[in-house]
Write a protein that holds these residues in place. Structure first.
Motif, short mmCIF file in Angstrom:
data_model
loop_
_atom_site.label_atom_id
_atom_site.label_comp_id
_atom_site.label_asym_id
_atom_site.label_seq_id
_atom_site.Cartn_x
_atom_site.Cartn_y
_atom_site.Cartn_z
N GLU A 97 38.71 42.85 32.16
CA GLU A 97 38.47 41.86 33.31
C GLU A 97 38.36 40.47 32.54
O GLU A 97 38.52 39.50 33.43
N GLN A 98 37.64 40.32 31.49
CA GLN A 98 37.41 39.12 31.03
C GLN A 98 39.05 38.53 30.59
O GLN A 98 39.02 37.30 30.75
N ALA A 99 39.71 39.17 30.25
CA ALA A 99 41.18 38.79 29.83
C ALA A 99 41.73 38.01 31.26
O ALA A 99 42.40 37.03 31.26
N ALA A 100 41.59 38.92 32.43
CA ALA A 100 42.19 38.52 33.65
C ALA A 100 41.41 37.07 34.35
O ALA A 100 42.33 36.36 34.67
N TYR A 101 40.36 37.10 33.97
CA TYR A 101 39.46 35.79 34.49
C TYR A 101 39.72 34.67 33.66
O TYR A 101 40.04 33.41 34.13
N HIS A 102 40.20 34.89 32.13
CA HIS A 102 40.22 33.97 31.33
C HIS A 102 41.84 33.17 31.69
O HIS A 102 41.81 31.91 31.63
N MET A 103 42.63 34.23 32.02
CA MET A 103 44.03 33.60 32.42
C MET A 103 44.16 33.03 33.81
O MET A 103 45.00 32.24 34.36
N ASN A 104 42.94 33.54 34.85
CA ASN A 104 43.04 32.96 35.99
C ASN A 104 44.22 33.40 36.94
O ASN A 104 44.91 32.41 37.67
N ILE A 105 44.71 34.55 36.76
CA ILE A 105 45.97 35.08 37.44
C ILE A 105 45.52 36.17 38.66
O ILE A 105 44.83 37.22 38.02
N PRO A 106 45.60 35.76 39.82
CA PRO A 106 45.09 36.55 40.74
C PRO A 106 45.60 38.07 40.78
O PRO A 106 44.67 39.04 40.67
N TYR A 107 46.78 38.40 40.40
CA TYR A 107 47.25 39.63 40.30
C TYR A 107 46.51 40.44 39.04
O TYR A 107 45.85 41.49 39.44
N GLU A 108 46.37 39.80 37.98
CA GLU A 108 45.51 40.36 36.91
C GLU A 108 44.17 40.64 37.06
O GLU A 108 43.37 41.77 36.91
N ILE A 109 43.38 39.58 38.11
CA ILE A 109 42.15 39.81 38.46
C ILE A 109 41.81 41.16 39.37
O ILE A 109 41.01 41.95 39.45
N ILE A 110 42.67 41.09 40.34
CA ILE A 110 42.76 42.30 41.51
C ILE A 110 43.10 43.45 40.80
O ILE A 110 42.43 44.70 41.07
N ASN A 111 44.09 43.60 39.78
CA ASN A 111 44.47 44.84 39.27
C ASN A 111 43.55 45.49 38.40
O ASN A 111 43.10 46.73 38.73
N THR A 112 42.83 44.65 37.51
CA THR A 112 41.68 44.78 37.03
C THR A 112 40.62 45.52 37.38
O THR A 112 39.68 46.27 37.20
N ALA A 113 40.22 44.58 38.69
CA ALA A 113 39.00 45.09 39.72
C ALA A 113 39.19 46.49 40.15
O ALA A 113 38.34 47.21 40.03
N PHE A 114 40.58 46.87 40.48
CA PHE A 114 40.78 48.21 40.99
C PHE A 114 40.29 49.34 39.97
O PHE A 114 39.87 50.12 40.36
N HIS A 115 41.03 49.20 38.75
CA HIS A 115 40.94 49.95 37.66
C HIS A 115 39.38 50.12 37.07
O HIS A 115 38.71 51.05 36.84
#
Length: 850
Positions: free
Chosen positions: A718-736
């Motif tokens: 989740e930290q990596a996703a928010y660091h990149m600020n890419i919506p897909y990565e944030i949403i995908n990580t939230a699910f998992h």
């Protein structure tokens, strides 16, 4: 589509498939097996179907000037003669097909003789003409296996092109062609001539012409049954044509020699100028030559009808003949109207090195761009500099190597020349930068800085310095220089430097996750490059813009941009840009849950990758395919591609990520692998797969019974996703992450986390569907889980990729875990491929209840 056909099968196949909507055909095979004859037959049939026929033959010795063949086609389509550059051809053709209402068939004979750029333009025309009443047919001889393999691999990625592999003609094929040529000959006579000529259709036609000259075949194209029993064997074609050449008048011989020296077909008016005669007087010379089968006059142009005749003329020319013809050409207005590259090409035929050198000295490196192809430029320049050693102007040849992309060869050449003018310095610095030799590049830029004569030169050098800083990741220093270069290039009208500066500044914004700022700069650079017709840079801009669209969740817009980029690559032949665009399209479709579209691009992507051998793209593509096949539970294919990616990583971070992915997949497949935490922690993973990587690591540790580390790496994801600020990565990580709380029986943690999860709509179908199931778990509304539309009612619920099945899987887990009903989960486990059964039981804590 590739299809092997006998000659006699081809006309019916082409006509029938045109009637079904096909519009592009390429006949490939050995020389002299009847490809041209068969295309002529097809064209006659299309003419009867009210098609306008436009045909062009590639110059046998190669194109004399840039895009010569395509220009001639445009002359015939537009009914006006013009000298067009690539951008003008594209613009005029687009306008033509937009307004065209006629049915048109375009035939191009001998496409193997065309330059790469001309081939690319013809492919673009094929693509742009689809569904617009246009049919394209080409022939391609496969004698040069290297060129053939590259070209065929290139076009087989285009599924709308019918590649017809013409089989060597047999007796039935020769009989078929003979009848179609209008001859009424006994079959045993035709069989015997085919045997004598070894089924070579060029020699076969020559034999028929020979028998007509003898009177054995009459004016009705018939033969007396008695006379052919004693027919003579034709002399060799060399003897036959040698006799014809000896019978030429002096003026006919001069015409034939001029055409041989010019290297290809000539327009009637140009040939008239070279001969110093009126067009009508020239036609009086041309007609008997055409009747003899030596030349052909078609579409206002004169060309050799037989390559063998051309070669014999060229071989028979004495030194004085060559000198006479070249001098005659040089003295005409036609020669003076040619550009420098065309003049050099003609002067080379007469060995006029000194005149060639004067043109090279005066034109410099700009000469390279005037040739019909970079290969032709290299060939002519090497001819000169093999004779004249140690000339400072040899840097023009070095520049040609550089333009072709042969960087090592160019660098070696430049080191021999030891010229320090600005074009050389810029080329050499670019080569060193591409090799990562930044200090060496800086050194030569330092050396030239004190010798610059004007501000434009100074701006060019500073731009190179800024690109070094950008590549090193020294963004603050790079930004300062680039802003200075941007302001000065605008004031000086240096459009290419202005667009390049905007592109690099956009790259800095991207690296620092300022997507809106990056988009503004890329869009401005795109506008400038479009105004200049700089297609390679347009491709770069479109690719960057599409990435921003993906990163900001604008998937439809990204798809549209990438499809536009793919269309642009058909005007440039830029396979690398097309490869990245297709890869990005496939990945986007996978991300948003359209597996069928993603899958459709994979064969094309792998084919282009094989043709280009692009290592950097190979890593990203193979890593993606590892993830893709994991989603399909095809662990064998997934492991294959991740192991390939591990070998292709550009640095230890990339290789390590792929190696660990491969170990995780291997463990899922056979349970025999394990990863150590220190192996993960020795690298900092920063690219756009970082969050997916940490998610995979999290699941690996969970399946190994280590819930603490599973939660730790899910948090890192989740930290990596928010660091990149890419919506897909944030949403995908939230699910998992939500799922991992449930798998580890931390329901309170799940409920706390659910309150801050992204809410639909997110444009990701699987997430939006799963969110409602999470909501039912959060609120304790288990009746809605029991009655969910994601209950397994039909087997169809279990088709597709793992990503597409996630709502069904999640609902079956919730039904089992919170409503005490195992029928759905039990069914899923019963149809799950064996390697994944145990991991699925571990994830869901499933135990058999009946």
């Amino acid at each position: 589509m590739e299809k092997a056909l006998a000659i006699r099968e081809i006309p019916d196949f082409v006509i029938s498939t045109i009637q079904k909507g096909s519009s592009a055909y390429l006949l490939v095979g050995d020389s002299f097996i009847g490809k041209r004859d068969i295309v002529d037959l097809v064209l006659r049939s299309l003419e009867k179907m009210d098609y306008l026929i436009v045909s062009e033959t590639a110059p046998p010795m190669g194109e004399l000037y840039r895009n010569q063949t395509v220009n001639s086609i445009m002359d015939k389509l537009s009914e006006k003669q013009a000298s067009r550059d690539k951008n003008e051809i594209i613009s005029e053709f687009d306008e033509f097909v937009k307004n065209n209402r006629r049915k048109i068939a375009v035939a191009v004979y001998g496409m193997e003789k065309l330059t790469i750029e001309s081939k690319n333009l013809l492919l673009y025309m094929c693509r742009a003409g689809r569904g617009r009443n246009m049919v394209f047919i080409g022939t391609y001889s496969t004698d040069s296996s290297e060129d053939y393999d590259r070209f065929i691999n290139f076009i087989t990625s285009e599924d709308y092109i019918n590649i017809l592999k013409v089989e060597k003609p047999g007796t039935d094929d020769v009989i078929f062609l003979t009848k179609k040529m209008g001859y009424k000959l006994p079959e045993n006579f035709v069989k015997e001539i085919a045997r004598i000529t070894n089924f070579n259709m060029d020699n076969f036609r020559y034999a028929l012409r020979y028998y007509r000259d003898l009177g054995l075949i009459n004016e009705k194209n018939e033969i007396n049954e008695v006379s052919f029993r004693y027919f003579p064997v034709p002399p060799t074609t060399e003897i036959y044509y040698d006799r014809m050449l000896k019978e030429l008048t002096p003026v006919q011989r001069t015409l034939m020699q001029i055409m041989a020296m010019a290297g290809g077909e000539l327009k009637l008016e140009d040939l008239a100028k070279l001969m110093g005669r009126s067009k009508s007087a020239l036609l009086d010379i041309v007609r008997p030559l055409e009747a003899s089968g030596m030349i052909r006059f078609t579409g206002g142009s004169v060309r050799y009808d037989n390559e063998k005749v051309k070669q014999m003329i060229a071989r028979s020319m004495s030194e004085s003949d060559r000198e006479y013809v070249i001098q005659k050409m040089i003295e005409t207005d036609f020669f003076r109207s040619l550009n420098e590259a065309q003049r050099i090409h003609i002067l080379r035929q007469g060995g006029k090195i000194d005149e060639m050198m004067r043109i090279i000295d005066a034109t410099g490196e700009k000469l390279v761009e005037q040739f019909s192809s970079i290969d032709e430029a290299i060939e002519d320049l090497e001819y000169v500099f093999n004779e004249i050693k140690n000339s400072p102007s040899m840097y023009v040849l070095c520049h040609a190597y550089y333009r072709k992309g042969e960087l090592e060869r160019a660098l070696e050449c430049y080191r021999k020349v030891q010229v320090d003018n600005l074009p050389v310095i810029l080329d050499v610095s670019s080569i060193l930068i591409s090799k990562g030799q930044y200090r060496d590049a800086e050194k030569i830029l330092d050396e030239v800085s004190g010798k610059l004569q004007d501000e434009k030169s100074e701006v060019s050098v500073i731009y190179k310095r800024s690109s070094i800083l950008y590549r090193r990741g020294e963004y603050d220093e790079a930004r300062k220089l680039l802003n200075d270069v941007l302001a000065r290039s605008r004031a000086l009208g240096m459009k290419d430097i202005e667009a390049g500066s905007l592109n690099l500044l956009g790259g800095i914004d991207m690296a620092e996750y300022r997507y809106d700022d990056a988009l503004k700069k890329y869009s401005e650079a795109l506008g400038i490059n479009r105004s200049m017709g700089n297609y390679s840079e347009i491709a770069r801009n479109l690719n960057n813009i599409s990435l921003i669209d993906v990163y900001t969740g604008k998937y439809d817009q990204a798809i549209s941009t990438l499809k536009e980029l793919i269309e642009h690559t058909y005007t440039t032949g830029d396979l690398i840009s097309r490869l990245y665009a297709i890869y990005n399209l496939s990945e986007i479709y996978y991300v948003i849950g359209h597996q069928e579209y993603a899958e459709g691009y994979i064969p094309l992507m792998l084919r282009i990758l094989d043709v280009t051998g692009e290592r950097r793209a190979a890593y990203h593509i193979h890593r993606f395919l590892g993830l893709y096949y994991t989603g399909l539970l095809d662990f064998k294919m997934a492991r294959k591609y991740t192991e390939m990616a591990a070998e292709e990583g550009a640095n230890e971070e990339q290789s390590s990520m792929a190696r660990i992915f491969a170990s995780i997949i291997s463990d899922l497949e056979d349970g025999g692998s394990s990863i150590k935490e220190e192996e993960i922690e020795k690298n900092v993973y920063r690219d756009d797969y970082a969050s997916i990587f940490y998610i995979a690591v999290s699941y690996h540790f969970y399946l190994k019974g280590d819930s603490e580390r599973a939660l730790k790496y899910m948090e890192k994801a989740e930290q990596a996703a928010y660091h990149m600020n890419i919506p897909y990565e944030i949403i995908n990580t939230a699910f998992h992450r939500a799922l991992m709380y449930l798998f580890t029986d931390n329901v309170d943690g799940f409920k706390e986390y659910f309150r801050r999860m992204p809410k639909p709509p997110t444009n990701l179908e699987y997430y939006d569907a799963c969110y409602s199931i999470f909501e039912n778990i959060y609120s304790g509304n288990y009746d809605r889980i029991v009655s969910s539309r994601y209950r397994i009612i039909e087997e169809d619920h279990l088709s597709g990729s793992l990503k597409a099945m996630l709502p069904v899987l999640l609902n079956s887990f919730a039904l089992y875990r919170f409503a005490g009903r195992d029928e759905d989960l039990r069914h899923i486990i019963s149809v799950t491929p064996e390697p994944f059964v145990e991991p699925l039981k571990k994830l869901t804590h499933y135990t058999q209840t009946q």
